[in-house]
Design an enzyme around this catalytic site. Sequence first.
Site, PDB file in Angstrom:
ATOM      1  N   ASP A 248       0.812  -1.225   0.000  1.00 14.51           N
ATOM      2  CA  ASP A 248       0.000   0.000   0.000  1.00 14.51           C
ATOM      3  C   ASP A 248       0.839   1.264   0.000  1.00 14.51           C
ATOM      4  OD1 ASP A 248       0.923  -0.400   2.590  1.00 14.51           O
ATOM      5  OD2 ASP A 248      -1.030  -0.958   3.375  1.00 14.51           O
TER       6      ASP A 248
ATOM      7  N   ASP B 193      -7.606  -3.627  14.008  1.00 14.96           N
ATOM      8  CA  ASP B 193      -8.970  -3.950  13.574  1.00 14.96           C
ATOM      9  C   ASP B 193      -8.983  -5.130  12.592  1.00 14.96           C
ATOM     10  OD1 ASP B 193      -7.810  -2.788  11.381  1.00 14.96           O
ATOM     11  OD2 ASP B 193      -9.276  -1.171  11.153  1.00 14.96           O
TER      12      ASP B 193
ATOM     13  N   HIS C 113      -7.108  -5.320   9.869  1.00  9.15           N
ATOM     14  CA  HIS C 113      -6.801  -4.990   8.467  1.00  9.15           C
ATOM     15  C   HIS C 113      -5.505  -5.645   8.018  1.00  9.15           C
ATOM     16  CE1 HIS C 113      -4.610  -0.986   9.666  1.00  9.15           C
ATOM     17  NE2 HIS C 113      -3.737  -1.952   9.501  1.00  9.15           N
TER      18      HIS C 113
ATOM     19  N   GLU D 130      -9.727  -2.558   5.275  1.00  9.22           N
ATOM     20  CA  GLU D 130     -10.358  -2.352   6.578  1.00  9.22           C
ATOM     21  C   GLU D 130     -11.620  -3.215   6.704  1.00  9.22           C
ATOM     22  OE1 GLU D 130      -8.783  -0.605   8.661  1.00  9.22           O
ATOM     23  OE2 GLU D 130      -7.932   1.219   7.804  1.00  9.22           O
TER      24      GLU D 130
HETATM   25  P1  PGA Z   1       2.401  -2.334  12.761  1.00  8.24           P
HETATM   26  O1  PGA Z   1       1.286  -2.205  11.625  1.00  8.24           O
HETATM   27  O2  PGA Z   1       3.378  -3.362  12.293  1.00  8.24           O
HETATM   28  O3  PGA Z   1       3.010  -0.971  12.845  1.00  8.24           O
HETATM   29  O4  PGA Z   1       1.702  -2.747  14.020  1.00  8.24           O
HETATM   30  C1  PGA Z   1       0.694  -3.351  11.122  1.00  8.24           C
HETATM   31  C2  PGA Z   1      -0.432  -2.999  10.186  1.00  8.24           C
HETATM   32  O5  PGA Z   1      -1.142  -2.012  10.431  1.00  8.24           O
HETATM   33  O6  PGA Z   1      -0.634  -3.735   9.217  1.00  8.24           O
END
Ligand code: PGA
Length: 250
Positions: free
Chosen positions: A67, A136, A138, A143
Amino acid sequence: MKLIAAKDYDEMSLIAARFFAAQVLLKPTSLFGFATGSTPIGLYKELIRKNADGKITFKYAHTVNLDEYYGMSRDKKQSYYSFMHENLFDHIDINPENTRLPDGMAEDPDAECAAYDKHIADLGGVDMQLLGIGHDGHIGFNEPADHFSTGTNCVTLTAMTIDANKRFFNSADEVPRKALTMGMREIMQAKKIIMVVSGKDKAQILYDSFCGPVTPQVPASILQLHPDFTLVADEDALSVMKAHCCKCCK
Ligand code: PGA
């Protein structure tokens, strides 16, 4: 689904890095799907070390990323383009021309999403996809929703994701509201998927994702259906799954 329990973040990073090192050794021309966020940084450090030691080369590899923020130019330090260069690409022998992220400044986001999917297809699909997980559920910026997304698409970030990502900005107001993200189709079509997860704050969402039903309300739950999915998580992240002794921990 395969589950590998690591004792802590460092062990998780070493174990997960071995999968990527093995992949590039076995198929030097692999297409890797890479991820940003805090969790993969240790894994990337390990790949940099192995590359510097001459154990692996990325000279023939290609990469795509999950992304990019929409409306953010790649020279901004918070762009995922900058993240990938800072944490991996500038320190390994990959050809920068073989690395691609969605263009966050594309005038026509739909055309950029279609071109991104075509790029992945032209390279034969992702050989090994790295994932983290959001609080959440994702993956990428897919999402919770009423249905699973298909191809790369432009999404509106949830309040929870904006809150989680504000640590990289001066304030939550500066976090872009939109992003371009690979959809579930390209993620699920990856030949192998490795997810890295660390910390107690991810324990409940891991339980919901892998011990509960497959539902677009918990996007990562779709990974239960992938034929070659490996979760590498530390003890803290696995604490709820272990306590409730679900189907995948037995
Ligand atoms: P993080 O993010 O590794 O900073 O916890 C993971 C994500 O949001 O996919």
